[in-house]
Design a protein around this motif. Structure first.
Motif, PDB file in Angstrom:
ATOM      1  N   VAL A   1       0.847  -1.195   0.000  1.00 39.74           N
ATOM      2  CA  VAL A   1       0.000   0.000   0.000  1.00 39.74           C
ATOM      3  C   VAL A   1       0.883   1.246   0.000  1.00 39.74           C
ATOM      4  O   VAL A   1       2.005   1.208   0.504  1.00 39.74           O
ATOM      5  CB  VAL A   1      -0.931   0.031   1.243  1.00 39.74           C
ATOM      6  CG1 VAL A   1      -1.826  -1.197   1.297  1.00 39.74           C
ATOM      7  CG2 VAL A   1      -0.152   0.163   2.552  1.00 39.74           C
ATOM      8  N   LEU A   2       0.356   2.334  -0.570  1.00 35.88           N
ATOM      9  CA  LEU A   2       1.047   3.629  -0.497  1.00 35.88           C
ATOM     10  C   LEU A   2       0.370   4.425   0.613  1.00 35.88           C
ATOM     11  O   LEU A   2      -0.775   4.891   0.456  1.00 35.88           O
ATOM     12  CB  LEU A   2       0.966   4.354  -1.841  1.00 35.88           C
ATOM     13  CG  LEU A   2       1.804   3.723  -2.963  1.00 35.88           C
ATOM     14  CD1 LEU A   2       1.519   4.398  -4.312  1.00 35.88           C
ATOM     15  CD2 LEU A   2       3.307   3.791  -2.649  1.00 35.88           C
ATOM     16  N   ALA A   3       1.084   4.540   1.752  1.00 30.96           N
ATOM     17  CA  ALA A   3       0.484   5.132   2.951  1.00 30.96           C
ATOM     18  C   ALA A   3       0.012   6.552   2.683  1.00 30.96           C
ATOM     19  O   ALA A   3       0.701   7.339   2.028  1.00 30.96           O
ATOM     20  CB  ALA A   3       1.510   5.125   4.083  1.00 30.96           C
ATOM     21  N   GLY A   4      -1.159   6.856   3.175  1.00 29.35           N
ATOM     22  CA  GLY A   4      -1.684   8.223   3.073  1.00 29.35           C
ATOM     23  C   GLY A   4      -2.475   8.500   1.805  1.00 29.35           C
ATOM     24  O   GLY A   4      -3.145   9.536   1.703  1.00 29.35           O
ATOM     25  N   THR A   5      -2.429   7.600   0.827  1.00 29.19           N
ATOM     26  CA  THR A   5      -3.132   7.886  -0.438  1.00 29.19           C
ATOM     27  C   THR A   5      -4.652   7.796  -0.273  1.00 29.19           C
ATOM     28  O   THR A   5      -5.395   8.219  -1.160  1.00 29.19           O
ATOM     29  CB  THR A   5      -2.682   6.935  -1.570  1.00 29.19           C
ATOM     30  OG1 THR A   5      -2.729   5.591  -1.091  1.00 29.19           O
ATOM     31  CG2 THR A   5      -1.278   7.255  -2.043  1.00 29.19           C
ATOM     32  N   HIS A   6      -5.117   7.253   0.865  1.00 32.67           N
ATOM     33  CA  HIS A   6      -6.569   7.190   1.083  1.00 32.67           C
ATOM     34  C   HIS A   6      -7.176   8.577   1.208  1.00 32.67           C
ATOM     35  O   HIS A   6      -8.388   8.746   1.080  1.00 32.67           O
ATOM     36  CB  HIS A   6      -6.883   6.371   2.343  1.00 32.67           C
ATOM     37  CG  HIS A   6      -6.383   7.011   3.608  1.00 32.67           C
ATOM     38  ND1 HIS A   6      -5.071   7.357   3.796  1.00 32.67           N
ATOM     39  CD2 HIS A   6      -7.033   7.394   4.738  1.00 32.67           C
ATOM     40  CE1 HIS A   6      -4.931   7.908   4.994  1.00 32.67           C
ATOM     41  NE2 HIS A   6      -6.117   7.946   5.579  1.00 32.67           N
ATOM     42  N   LEU A   7      -6.311   9.579   1.485  1.00 31.84           N
ATOM     43  CA  LEU A   7      -6.833  10.939   1.671  1.00 31.84           C
ATOM     44  C   LEU A   7      -6.969  11.684   0.346  1.00 31.84           C
ATOM     45  O   LEU A   7      -7.433  12.819   0.316  1.00 31.84           O
ATOM     46  CB  LEU A   7      -5.905  11.724   2.622  1.00 31.84           C
ATOM     47  CG  LEU A   7      -5.799  11.137   4.041  1.00 31.84           C
ATOM     48  CD1 LEU A   7      -4.759  11.882   4.867  1.00 31.84           C
ATOM     49  CD2 LEU A   7      -7.165  11.177   4.748  1.00 31.84           C
ATOM     50  N   LEU A   8      -6.563  11.069  -0.746  1.00 32.87           N
ATOM     51  CA  LEU A   8      -6.570  11.755  -2.046  1.00 32.87           C
ATOM     52  C   LEU A   8      -7.888  11.602  -2.793  1.00 32.87           C
ATOM     53  O   LEU A   8      -8.059  12.159  -3.875  1.00 32.87           O
ATOM     54  CB  LEU A   8      -5.432  11.216  -2.928  1.00 32.87           C
ATOM     55  CG  LEU A   8      -4.016  11.320  -2.341  1.00 32.87           C
ATOM     56  CD1 LEU A   8      -3.000  10.680  -3.280  1.00 32.87           C
ATOM     57  CD2 LEU A   8      -3.656  12.784  -2.082  1.00 32.87           C
ATOM     58  N   GLY A   9      -8.796  10.806  -2.257  1.00 32.31           N
ATOM     59  CA  GLY A   9     -10.041  10.540  -2.999  1.00 32.31           C
ATOM     60  C   GLY A   9      -9.745   9.630  -4.180  1.00 32.31           C
ATOM     61  O   GLY A   9      -8.658   9.051  -4.277  1.00 32.31           O
TER      62      GLY A   9
END
Ligand code: SIN
Ligand code: MN
Length: 266
Positions: A144-152
């Motif tokens: 997983v690429l951490a933090g990419t969940h915040l990009l929509g």
């Protein structure tokens, strides 16, 4: 404990739990999965060769062990605390990555499928991942690429594809909705790559918008991961047309089942 997991999940888009499945529970689940793999039924998906089992779907709908697994209080409570309301099981799948020639999963965001195909109103669902084999850096772990969940949802030419295509393209090595290599290279400059490795029984959770993939498995060790997706009860899909074993039409809140021997410290 759940508070720590939720904090990591909210900031990173994934978390690894301090509990794992007990050896007894793991053995039961593995036995069920092995039996189901040998069945001829639509829930069993094969690799391109037509004989190697790639994935099993919706096993919680017909197998007692899997039905009990999705009711583990730890899972339900984690999902409820992250999503802020009661939850139901939206998807259940087991991805078996064969030793030596196990196929990859390209970079993607799960919510692209759920939003475009099923009309899920918001990204208010979450995945629990349970390693059923030992998962190492070299046998095709989920990454997983951490933090990419915040990009929509990251815009992609694929997203213009009309929904309603063959559901098999949503579960094959040639996925319908992907995140392109160039985009992933850019994201990789700002988002740390994490591999969700760990011995069989390891439990983690990840967000529907986190950018993730897994590489081919050319090692001599099979890699099996079981995924349960919980969705907020108020967030059920608006136009689900995919088979019921891919998108469960039963959207009533899952009832927890206390199973004191199912978990052990990691
Ligand atoms: C997925 O992204 O849904 C599955 C990836 C994997 O099991 O490696
Ligand atoms: Mn995925």
């Amino acid at each position: 404990m759940l508070i720590d997991a939720k904090q990591q999940y909210d900031s990173q888009g994934f978390c690894v739990m301090p509990q794992r499945l007990s050896d007894a529970m793991l053995a039961q689940v593995r036995e069920s999965i092995s039996e189901i793999s040998g069945m001829t039924r639509p829930e069993v998906v094969y690799e391109k060769d037509g004989k190697t089992v790639r994935a099993l779907h919706g096993c919680h709908r017909f197998d007692d062990v899997c039905a009990d697994l999705v009711r583990l209080p730890l899972f339900v409570e984690l999902a409820e605390s992250i999503l802020g309301e009661e939850v139901y099981v939206y998807q259940f799948k087991v991805n078996i990555k064969n030793a030596v020639d196990g196929e990859r999963w390209p970079w993607h965001q799960d919510y692209a499928f759920w939003s475009i195909e099923d009309g899920m109103p918001a990204d208010r669902a979450m995945n629990i991942a349970i390693n059923l084999d030992d998962v190492y850096d070299w046998n095709g772990p989920l990454q997983v690429l951490a933090g990419t969940h915040l990009l929509g949802l990251i815009p992609s030419p694929d997203h213009g594809a009309t929904s309603g295509g063959d559901w098999r393209d949503h579960v094959s090595a040639d996925l319908t909705y992907t995140v392109g290599d160039q985009e992933v290279e850019e994201l990789g400059k700002r988002h740390e790559l994490h591999r969700l490795t760990g011995p069989a029984g390891t439990i983690s959770a990840f967000h529907p918008n986190i950018v993730h993939s897994s590489a081919r498995n050319t090692s001599s060790d099979r890699r099996t991961i079981l995924y349960i997706t919980y969705n907020a009860v108020s967030n059920s899909p608006r136009h689900a047309h995919r088979p019921h074993f891919l998108v469960d039409p039963i959207t009533t809140a899952v009832r927890k089942l206390d199973q004191p021997l199912a978990l052990t410290p990691a």
